[in-house]
Design a protein around this motif. Structure first.
Motif, PDB file in Angstrom:
ATOM      1  N   ASP A   1       0.982  -1.106   0.081  1.00 44.10           N
ATOM      2  CA  ASP A   1      -0.032  -0.019  -0.166  1.00 44.10           C
ATOM      3  C   ASP A   1       0.802   1.326  -0.113  1.00 44.10           C
ATOM      4  N   GLY A   2       1.024   2.052  -1.466  1.00 44.54           N
ATOM      5  CA  GLY A   2       1.956   3.154  -1.192  1.00 44.54           C
ATOM      6  C   GLY A   2       1.506   4.325  -0.462  1.00 44.54           C
ATOM      7  N   PHE A   3       0.159   4.398  -0.356  1.00 44.01           N
ATOM      8  CA  PHE A   3      -0.257   5.132   0.568  1.00 44.01           C
ATOM      9  C   PHE A   3       0.000   5.244   1.853  1.00 44.01           C
ATOM     10  N   TYR A   4      -0.023   4.003   2.596  1.00 50.38           N
ATOM     11  CA  TYR A   4       0.362   3.713   3.838  1.00 50.38           C
ATOM     12  C   TYR A   4       1.760   4.192   4.227  1.00 50.38           C
ATOM     13  N   ALA A   5       2.802   3.865   3.152  1.00 49.26           N
ATOM     14  CA  ALA A   5       4.144   4.238   3.291  1.00 49.26           C
ATOM     15  C   ALA A   5       4.226   5.586   3.069  1.00 49.26           C
ATOM     16  N   ALA A   6       3.413   6.474   2.102  1.00 51.48           N
ATOM     17  CA  ALA A   6       3.425   7.750   2.229  1.00 51.48           C
ATOM     18  C   ALA A   6       3.039   8.590   3.424  1.00 51.48           C
ATOM     19  N   GLN A   7       2.019   7.851   4.170  1.00 58.96           N
ATOM     20  CA  GLN A   7       1.600   8.351   5.299  1.00 58.96           C
ATOM     21  C   GLN A   7       2.632   8.260   6.656  1.00 58.96           C
ATOM     22  N   GLN A   8       3.556   7.290   6.590  1.00 59.56           N
ATOM     23  CA  GLN A   8       4.671   7.173   7.246  1.00 59.56           C
ATOM     24  C   GLN A   8       5.586   8.238   7.166  1.00 59.56           C
ATOM     25  N   VAL A   9       5.879   8.479   5.836  1.00 61.81           N
ATOM     26  CA  VAL A   9       6.686   9.583   5.370  1.00 61.81           C
ATOM     27  C   VAL A   9       6.314  10.985   6.034  1.00 61.81           C
ATOM     28  N   LEU A  10       4.797  11.319   5.925  1.00 61.16           N
ATOM     29  CA  LEU A  10       4.358  12.452   6.182  1.00 61.16           C
ATOM     30  C   LEU A  10       4.335  12.692   7.785  1.00 61.16           C
ATOM     31  N   GLN A  11       4.340  11.532   8.314  1.00 59.83           N
ATOM     32  CA  GLN A  11       4.348  11.809   9.857  1.00 59.83           C
ATOM     33  C   GLN A  11       5.859  11.845  10.422  1.00 59.83           C
ATOM     34  N   LYS A  12       6.671  11.053   9.677  1.00 54.73           N
ATOM     35  CA  LYS A  12       8.122  11.458   9.957  1.00 54.73           C
ATOM     36  C   LYS A  12       8.846  12.287   9.567  1.00 54.73           C
ATOM     37  N   ALA A  13       8.718  12.623   8.038  1.00 55.87           N
ATOM     38  CA  ALA A  13       9.293  13.780   7.552  1.00 55.87           C
ATOM     39  C   ALA A  13       8.665  14.296   6.533  1.00 55.87           C
ATOM     40  N   PRO A  14       7.596  15.382   7.313  1.00 51.19           N
ATOM     41  CA  PRO A  14       6.735  16.181   6.400  1.00 51.19           C
ATOM     42  C   PRO A  14       7.385  16.940   5.380  1.00 51.19           C
ATOM     43  N   GLU A  15       8.637  17.454   5.687  1.00 51.17           N
ATOM     44  CA  GLU A  15       9.177  18.223   4.610  1.00 51.17           C
ATOM     45  C   GLU A  15       9.508  17.406   3.367  1.00 51.17           C
ATOM     46  N   GLU A  16       9.879  16.215   3.603  1.00 49.86           N
ATOM     47  CA  GLU A  16      10.409  15.168   2.573  1.00 49.86           C
ATOM     48  C   GLU A  16       9.112  14.734   1.740  1.00 49.86           C
ATOM     49  N   PHE A  17       7.983  14.551   2.424  1.00 48.81           N
ATOM     50  CA  PHE A  17       6.783  14.222   1.947  1.00 48.81           C
ATOM     51  C   PHE A  17       6.419  15.454   0.933  1.00 48.81           C
ATOM     52  N   GLU A  18       6.500  16.812   1.464  1.00 47.42           N
ATOM     53  CA  GLU A  18       6.059  17.821   0.548  1.00 47.42           C
ATOM     54  C   GLU A  18       7.092  18.063  -0.540  1.00 47.42           C
ATOM     55  N   LEU A  19       8.300  17.761  -0.579  1.00 47.71           N
ATOM     56  CA  LEU A  19       9.087  17.751  -1.701  1.00 47.71           C
ATOM     57  C   LEU A  19       8.852  16.672  -2.819  1.00 47.71           C
ATOM     58  N   LEU A  20       8.379  15.572  -2.252  1.00 47.76           N
ATOM     59  CA  LEU A  20       8.009  14.607  -3.226  1.00 47.76           C
ATOM     60  C   LEU A  20       6.683  14.809  -3.992  1.00 47.76           C
ATOM     61  N   SER A  21       5.991  15.806  -3.452  1.00 49.46           N
ATOM     62  CA  SER A  21       4.659  16.079  -3.852  1.00 49.46           C
ATOM     63  C   SER A  21       4.947  17.164  -4.919  1.00 49.46           C
ATOM     64  N   LYS A  22       6.125  17.789  -4.898  1.00 47.40           N
ATOM     65  CA  LYS A  22       6.162  19.219  -5.663  1.00 47.40           C
ATOM     66  C   LYS A  22       7.172  18.819  -6.695  1.00 47.40           C
ATOM     67  N   VAL A  23       8.346  17.945  -6.755  1.00 46.24           N
ATOM     68  CA  VAL A  23       9.327  17.906  -7.530  1.00 46.24           C
ATOM     69  C   VAL A  23       8.488  16.896  -8.840  1.00 46.24           C
ATOM     70  N   PRO A  24       8.588  17.583 -10.184  1.00 48.26           N
ATOM     71  CA  PRO A  24       8.001  16.710 -11.271  1.00 48.26           C
ATOM     72  C   PRO A  24       9.314  15.857 -11.880  1.00 48.26           C
ATOM     73  N   LEU A  25       8.850  14.975 -12.087  1.00 52.51           N
ATOM     74  CA  LEU A  25       9.801  13.832 -12.791  1.00 52.51           C
ATOM     75  C   LEU A  25       9.545  13.281 -14.064  1.00 52.51           C
ATOM     76  N   LYS A  26      10.349  12.936 -15.017  1.00 55.61           N
ATOM     77  CA  LYS A  26       9.980  12.257 -16.131  1.00 55.61           C
ATOM     78  C   LYS A  26      10.197  10.865 -15.847  1.00 55.61           C
ATOM     79  N   HIS A  27       9.251  10.006 -16.244  1.00 57.32           N
ATOM     80  CA  HIS A  27       9.431   8.722 -16.762  1.00 57.32           C
ATOM     81  C   HIS A  27       9.260   8.114 -18.112  1.00 57.32           C
ATOM     82  N   GLU A  28       9.916   7.176 -18.697  1.00 55.94           N
ATOM     83  CA  GLU A  28      10.376   7.061 -20.126  1.00 55.94           C
ATOM     84  C   GLU A  28      10.237   5.497 -20.361  1.00 55.94           C
ATOM     85  N   TYR A  29       9.633   5.103 -21.415  1.00 59.57           N
ATOM     86  CA  TYR A  29       9.471   3.895 -22.045  1.00 59.57           C
ATOM     87  C   TYR A  29       9.958   3.884 -23.382  1.00 59.57           C
ATOM     88  N   ILE A  30      11.067   3.144 -23.783  1.00 64.73           N
ATOM     89  CA  ILE A  30      11.645   3.221 -25.104  1.00 64.73           C
ATOM     90  C   ILE A  30      11.618   1.579 -25.353  1.00 64.73           C
TER      91      ILE A  30
END
Length: 441
Positions: free
Chosen positions: A293-322
């Motif tokens: 459950d990715g949301f359960y893991a993310a909730q743990q991050v939010l509780q332990k390191a809220p500034e890191e949760f916020e960063l992961l919600s703001k930085v756009p990433l590229k994913h690619e399939y070739i």
């Protein structure tokens, strides 16, 4: 001194309302001397309502106080403010005019707006405001009247939406899910009765995974099962996909190798919403399916390191399939943060996590890169905790549905011949089916 004036003002307003007073240009000298305001109001309610609202200077003012209410809420200049049912709300006058549901502004049969929003004066303000029981009436300069039920305003205000969960969920690790003893649904009952379909969708919405048992092990029956819920989403992999470990596509899934936890199609601009797996045959060992459950893991991050949760919600990433295998030639790119949240209530609605397909990290400046890697490591640590891993052995007849926006999946390596089929479902259509059955989705 202010306290005594407020008490005197409240007493005066309550006495007027007890007498059923109706007025349009009432001047309360004490209130005016206290706040330098002009008050215009109408009240026809048979009993007092726990609702207060005011506005400064040349804007309209109304004060409706219950015996238990000692607080006055103001309509600050162009931002009217309303307190009702313990919720303090602020409204813009253009918003109040734009959301009018009168017959000339809104088609109640099609549930579509008729009013041309661009025709509304951006400086509009009402001539009068009246409360009748629990309905607010706004009379605009052209004489048009808009009415709002106070409960509707609470439900649809920004403040109300901030308190509202879009999708109720039960977060889980392996122990929590096993203790819940979430039942599977029988294939025939699933096809024939709405109750079983509703039960299945309720579990799926709450937990992000659900199972259907006793499905004939064929691609045709798996397709029939999927179509009971939703339209099938056709992708570069086709409508229904069918694969073994023959590496017929340029993807690690088409091998016998173990797969770490991930979400699928992160390289789509909108990742596929629901994934369906059916193991039709396996003559060998290994090959268990991993679910986290990715949301359960993310909730743990939010509780332990809220500034890191916020960063992961703001930085756009590229994913690619070739892909350049046989006749399959594709180059897909999807962009988005790892964690996607609704900005008004901070609710997480999508996790985009796939280390296999993550492209070059070139969307953030130097001073953010290392912080992002630190945050990503924190999330990965939570996702890889053994207590968060639910291992399931798929077998012929047992179909697994996965919320690909929430639950990560993986696989242990295997031996022998293993044959799977499945598909992706259109997320909007799954939620549509759920809502039509009366579920919160």
């Amino acid at each position: 001194m202010w306290y005594h004036k407020l008490l005197h003002l409240q007493s005066s307003l309550q006495n007027l309302m007890k007498r059923g007073y109706t007025g349009q240009a009432l001047q309360l000298s004490n209130f005016k001397s206290l706040f330098s305001l002009s008050i215009h109001w109408c009240h026809t309610a048979s009993k007092s309502v726990s609702c207060t609202w005011h506005q400064h200077e040349d804007h309209l003012v109304s004060a409706l106080l219950s015996s238990a209410l000692n607080l006055i809420i103001f309509w600050h200049l162009l931002l009217p403010e309303l307190q009702y049912a313990s919720t303090v709300m602020r409204f813009d006058y253009v918003w109040l005019r734009d959301h009018c549901h009168s017959a000339s502004c809104y088609n109640s049969k099609t549930h579509q707006r008729i009013l041309d929003t661009a025709s509304v004066d951006l400086c509009i303000k009402p001539k009068t405001i009246r409360l009748d029981e629990t309905t607010l009436f706004f009379t605009w300069p052209d004489g048009h009247v808009t009415r709002y039920d106070l409960d509707w305003l609470v439900k649809n205000s920004y403040e109300g939406q901030k308190q509202k969960v879009i999708q109720p969920r039960i977060l889980w690790n392996a122990k929590l899910y096993q203790q819940a003893q979430v039942p599977s649904v029988d294939f025939q009952s699933f096809l024939k009765t709405s109750d079983e379909l509703k039960k299945f969708l309720q579990n799926f919405l709450l937990y992000g995974i659900a199972f259907v048992e006793n499905v004939p092990p064929s691609q045709e029956h798996t397709e029939k099962l999927a179509e009971r819920i939703s339209l099938i989403r056709e992708t570069i992999y086709g409508r229904m996909w069918y694969f073994t470990s023959d590496f017929s596509r340029g993807d690690t899934a088409y091998t016998k190798l173990a797969l770490d936890r991930h979400t699928d199609t992160t390289y789509f601009q909108e990742p596929c919403g629901i994934q369906v797996f059916h193991c039709l045959k396996h003559e060998g060992t290994g090959g268990r399916t991993l679910l986290v459950d990715g949301f359960y893991a993310a909730q743990q991050v939010l509780q332990k390191a809220p500034e890191e949760f916020e960063l992961l919600s703001k930085v756009p990433l590229k994913h690619e399939y070739i892909e350049n295998v046989g006749e399959c030639h594709n180059h897909m790119i999807g962009v988005g943060p790892v964690l996607n949240i609704y900005p008004w209530n901070k609710e997480l609605y999508l996790i985009r996590y796939n280390n296999y397909d993550r492209a070059v990290l070139n969307t953030v400046p130097y001073d953010v890169v290392h912080r992002w890697y630190t945050a990503h490591r924190t999330l990965t640590t939570e996702l890889r905790r053994p207590e968060n891993e639910l291992w399931v052995k798929l077998k012929p007849g047992k179909v697994l549905f996965i919320d690909n926006w929430r639950v990560l999946h993986g696989r242990e390596s295997f031996t022998g011949y293993r044959q799977l089929c499945g598909c992706y479902l259109t997320r909007d259509d799954v939620l549509n089916t759920a809502r039509l059955l009366g579920l919160h989705a």
